[in-house]
Scaffold this motif. Structure first.
Motif, PDB file in Angstrom:
ATOM      1  N   PHE A  38       0.829  -1.204   0.000  1.00  0.00           N
ATOM      2  CA  PHE A  38       0.000   0.000   0.000  1.00  0.00           C
ATOM      3  C   PHE A  38       0.866   1.256   0.000  1.00  0.00           C
ATOM      4  CE2 PHE A  38      -2.789  -3.193   1.900  1.00  0.00           C
ATOM      5  CZ  PHE A  38      -3.931  -3.014   1.150  1.00  0.00           C
ATOM      6  N   LYS A  39       0.407   2.297  -0.691  1.00  0.00           N
ATOM      7  CA  LYS A  39       1.041   3.605  -0.588  1.00  0.00           C
ATOM      8  C   LYS A  39       0.604   4.200   0.738  1.00  0.00           C
ATOM      9  CE  LYS A  39       1.377   4.518  -5.493  1.00  0.00           C
ATOM     10  NZ  LYS A  39       0.928   5.338  -6.628  1.00  0.00           N
ATOM     11  N   THR A  40       1.561   4.813   1.427  1.00  0.00           N
ATOM     12  CA  THR A  40       1.286   5.301   2.783  1.00  0.00           C
ATOM     13  C   THR A  40       1.865   6.683   2.995  1.00  0.00           C
ATOM     14  OG1 THR A  40       3.327   4.359   3.666  1.00  0.00           O
ATOM     15  CG2 THR A  40       1.375   2.939   3.711  1.00  0.00           C
ATOM     16  N   LEU A  41       1.353   7.336   4.012  1.00  0.00           N
ATOM     17  CA  LEU A  41       1.921   8.597   4.485  1.00  0.00           C
ATOM     18  C   LEU A  41       1.869   8.589   6.006  1.00  0.00           C
ATOM     19  CD1 LEU A  41       2.993  11.504   3.787  1.00  0.00           C
ATOM     20  CD2 LEU A  41       0.667  12.253   4.263  1.00  0.00           C
ATOM     21  N   LEU A  42       3.026   8.790   6.626  1.00  0.00           N
ATOM     22  CA  LEU A  42       3.118   8.870   8.078  1.00  0.00           C
ATOM     23  C   LEU A  42       2.915  10.321   8.490  1.00  0.00           C
ATOM     24  CD1 LEU A  42       3.767   7.357  10.734  1.00  0.00           C
ATOM     25  CD2 LEU A  42       6.188   7.890  10.314  1.00  0.00           C
ATOM     26  N   MET A  43       1.801  10.586   9.174  1.00  0.00           N
ATOM     27  CA  MET A  43       1.511  11.956   9.629  1.00  0.00           C
ATOM     28  C   MET A  43       2.510  12.327  10.725  1.00  0.00           C
ATOM     29  SD  MET A  43      -0.422  14.553   9.003  1.00  0.00           S
ATOM     30  CE  MET A  43      -1.990  14.104   8.278  1.00  0.00           C
ATOM     31  N   PRO A  44       3.244  13.421  10.582  1.00  0.00           N
ATOM     32  CA  PRO A  44       4.294  13.741  11.555  1.00  0.00           C
ATOM     33  C   PRO A  44       3.753  14.023  12.955  1.00  0.00           C
ATOM     34  CG  PRO A  44       4.004  15.526   9.956  1.00  0.00           C
ATOM     35  CD  PRO A  44       3.155  14.391   9.495  1.00  0.00           C
ATOM     36  N   ARG A  45       4.315  13.300  13.902  1.00  0.00           N
ATOM     37  CA  ARG A  45       4.007  13.450  15.313  1.00  0.00           C
ATOM     38  C   ARG A  45       5.295  13.226  16.104  1.00  0.00           C
ATOM     39  NH1 ARG A  45       0.261  16.588  14.956  1.00  0.00           N
ATOM     40  NH2 ARG A  45      -1.839  15.898  14.588  1.00  0.00           N
ATOM     41  N   PRO A  46       5.404  13.756  17.331  1.00  0.00           N
ATOM     42  CA  PRO A  46       6.661  13.611  18.088  1.00  0.00           C
ATOM     43  C   PRO A  46       7.077  12.160  18.295  1.00  0.00           C
ATOM     44  CG  PRO A  46       5.239  15.250  19.137  1.00  0.00           C
ATOM     45  CD  PRO A  46       4.430  14.609  18.046  1.00  0.00           C
ATOM     46  N   TRP A  47       6.132  11.220  18.327  1.00  0.00           N
ATOM     47  CA  TRP A  47       6.447   9.827  18.647  1.00  0.00           C
ATOM     48  C   TRP A  47       6.778   8.979  17.417  1.00  0.00           C
ATOM     49  CZ3 TRP A  47       1.794  12.201  19.838  1.00  0.00           C
ATOM     50  CH2 TRP A  47       0.733  11.954  18.954  1.00  0.00           C
ATOM     51  N   ASN A  48       6.724   9.538  16.213  1.00  0.00           N
ATOM     52  CA  ASN A  48       7.017   8.671  15.067  1.00  0.00           C
ATOM     53  C   ASN A  48       8.259   9.134  14.304  1.00  0.00           C
ATOM     54  OD1 ASN A  48       6.206  10.617  13.055  1.00  0.00           O
ATOM     55  ND2 ASN A  48       4.064  10.004  13.328  1.00  0.00           N
ATOM     56  N   LYS A  49       8.586   8.388  13.245  1.00  0.00           N
ATOM     57  CA  LYS A  49       9.845   8.591  12.523  1.00  0.00           C
ATOM     58  C   LYS A  49       9.754   9.627  11.415  1.00  0.00           C
ATOM     59  CE  LYS A  49      11.073   3.741  13.214  1.00  0.00           C
ATOM     60  NZ  LYS A  49      11.175   2.440  12.558  1.00  0.00           N
ATOM     61  N   SER A  50       8.614  10.228  11.215  1.00  0.00           N
ATOM     62  CA  SER A  50       8.481  11.199  10.133  1.00  0.00           C
ATOM     63  C   SER A  50       9.418  12.375  10.348  1.00  0.00           C
ATOM     64  CB  SER A  50       7.039  11.707  10.032  1.00  0.00           C
ATOM     65  OG  SER A  50       6.952  12.707   9.027  1.00  0.00           O
ATOM     66  N   ASN A  51      10.080  12.793   9.272  1.00  0.00           N
ATOM     67  CA  ASN A  51      10.933  13.988   9.357  1.00  0.00           C
ATOM     68  C   ASN A  51      10.325  15.146   8.583  1.00  0.00           C
ATOM     69  OD1 ASN A  51      11.325  13.082   6.792  1.00  0.00           O
ATOM     70  ND2 ASN A  51      13.518  12.689   6.998  1.00  0.00           N
ATOM     71  N   LEU A  52       9.037  15.026   8.245  1.00  0.00           N
ATOM     72  CA  LEU A  52       8.329  16.079   7.530  1.00  0.00           C
ATOM     73  C   LEU A  52       7.621  17.013   8.499  1.00  0.00           C
ATOM     74  CD1 LEU A  52       6.562  13.949   4.746  1.00  0.00           C
ATOM     75  CD2 LEU A  52       8.733  15.200   4.564  1.00  0.00           C
ATOM     76  N   SER A  53       7.407  18.234   8.072  1.00  0.00           N
ATOM     77  CA  SER A  53       6.504  19.121   8.798  1.00  0.00           C
ATOM     78  C   SER A  53       5.081  18.749   8.391  1.00  0.00           C
ATOM     79  CB  SER A  53       6.776  20.584   8.433  1.00  0.00           C
ATOM     80  OG  SER A  53       6.391  20.823   7.082  1.00  0.00           O
ATOM     81  N   LEU A  54       4.101  19.277   9.093  1.00  0.00           N
ATOM     82  CA  LEU A  54       2.715  19.006   8.735  1.00  0.00           C
ATOM     83  C   LEU A  54       2.417  19.507   7.320  1.00  0.00           C
ATOM     84  CD1 LEU A  54      -0.111  17.989   9.352  1.00  0.00           C
ATOM     85  CD2 LEU A  54      -0.545  20.139  10.564  1.00  0.00           C
ATOM     86  N   GLY A  55       2.882  20.722   7.008  1.00  0.00           N
ATOM     87  CA  GLY A  55       2.666  21.269   5.671  1.00  0.00           C
ATOM     88  C   GLY A  55       3.295  20.409   4.593  1.00  0.00           C
ATOM     89  N   GLU A  56       4.506  19.926   4.845  1.00  0.00           N
ATOM     90  CA  GLU A  56       5.186  19.056   3.875  1.00  0.00           C
ATOM     91  C   GLU A  56       4.439  17.740   3.701  1.00  0.00           C
ATOM     92  OE1 GLU A  56       9.795  20.565   4.572  1.00  0.00           O
ATOM     93  OE2 GLU A  56       8.974  18.946   5.818  1.00  0.00           O
ATOM     94  N   ALA A  57       3.907  17.199   4.796  1.00  0.00           N
ATOM     95  CA  ALA A  57       3.155  15.951   4.719  1.00  0.00           C
ATOM     96  C   ALA A  57       1.907  16.120   3.860  1.00  0.00           C
ATOM     97  CB  ALA A  57       2.782  15.465   6.111  1.00  0.00           C
ATOM     98  N   LEU A  58       1.207  17.237   4.049  1.00  0.00           N
ATOM     99  CA  LEU A  58      -0.004  17.474   3.269  1.00  0.00           C
ATOM    100  C   LEU A  58       0.328  17.690   1.795  1.00  0.00           C
ATOM    101  CD1 LEU A  58      -1.864  19.747   5.831  1.00  0.00           C
ATOM    102  CD2 LEU A  58      -2.418  17.374   5.253  1.00  0.00           C
TER     103      LEU A  58
END
Length: 196
Positions: free
Chosen positions: A167-187
């Motif tokens: 599946f194609k996925t997107l990890l929404m950035p939160r302090p507890w996960n590995k995302s290195n994106l900002s919210l704006g970048e994620a969107l």
């Protein structure tokens, strides 16, 4: 007419800020505790807060019962829906206690019902909850559903399991996960993945 792509959204900490709101609620009763939302580098955060897991779950459930229906949506996410929501179909897939599922569905439809028409949940285990389980993990639902063009969640494990199944996925950035994106970048990444 082109077939619309389908986005599957988590609710808590993706469409709203449940953990942030709950932490503020918890801190009202623990004013001596010096911690901020950005310090929550793991979820559940009970070890960080030096409380037991049952204490955390009981507090989270109390918050849901009393304030869950009043949670604020994330303005940036609502703005994304206002700009791009009509270009896709939208489905919710959340993990929530069965006692709160109807309230969660009400919250979703009240805030995002212009775009989200399907609400699905995996019951979060609770003591004495005898609800029958169709799917143990969110990925089990995605496999059964067969229509997800993009799955958005804040939980690393849910994202990793979905990726493993193609599946194609997107990890929404939160302090507890590995995302290195900002919210704006994620969107913005949503638009890139879906080619909007």
């Amino acid at each position: 007419m082109n077939k619309l792509k389908t986005v599957v959204w988590d609710v808590d900490d993706v469409l709203n800020n449940l953990m942030y709101e709950w932490l503020n609620f918890w801190l009202l009763n623990h004013p001596h505790f010096n911690i901020s939302y950005s310090d929550l580098f793991e979820n559940p955060p009970n070890k960080i807060l030096n409380i037991s897991y049952p204490e955390y779950i009981n507090s989270l459930d109390e918050f849901r019962k009393n304030f869950g229906y009043k949670l604020k949506y994330m303005p940036e996410v609502l703005s994304w829906f206002q700009n791009y929501g009509n270009s896709c179909r939208h489905v919710v897939l959340t993990s929530t206690p069965s006692f709160f599922s109807a309230n969660s569905a009400y919250w979703v439809i009240s805030n995002f019902g212009k775009w989200i028409r399907s609400f699905n949940f995996i019951p979060s285990p609770r003591k004495d909850d005898q609800m029958f389980t169709y799917d143990k993990e969110k990925v089990d639902f995605l496999i059964w559903f067969e229509k997800a063009d993009l799955f958005i969640d804040d939980n690393d494990l849910n994202i990793e399991m979905a990726k493993e199944k193609g599946f194609k996925t997107l990890l929404m950035p939160r302090p507890w996960n590995k995302s290195n994106l900002s919210l704006g970048e994620a969107l913005t990444e949503i638009n890139k993945i879906l080619k909007l």
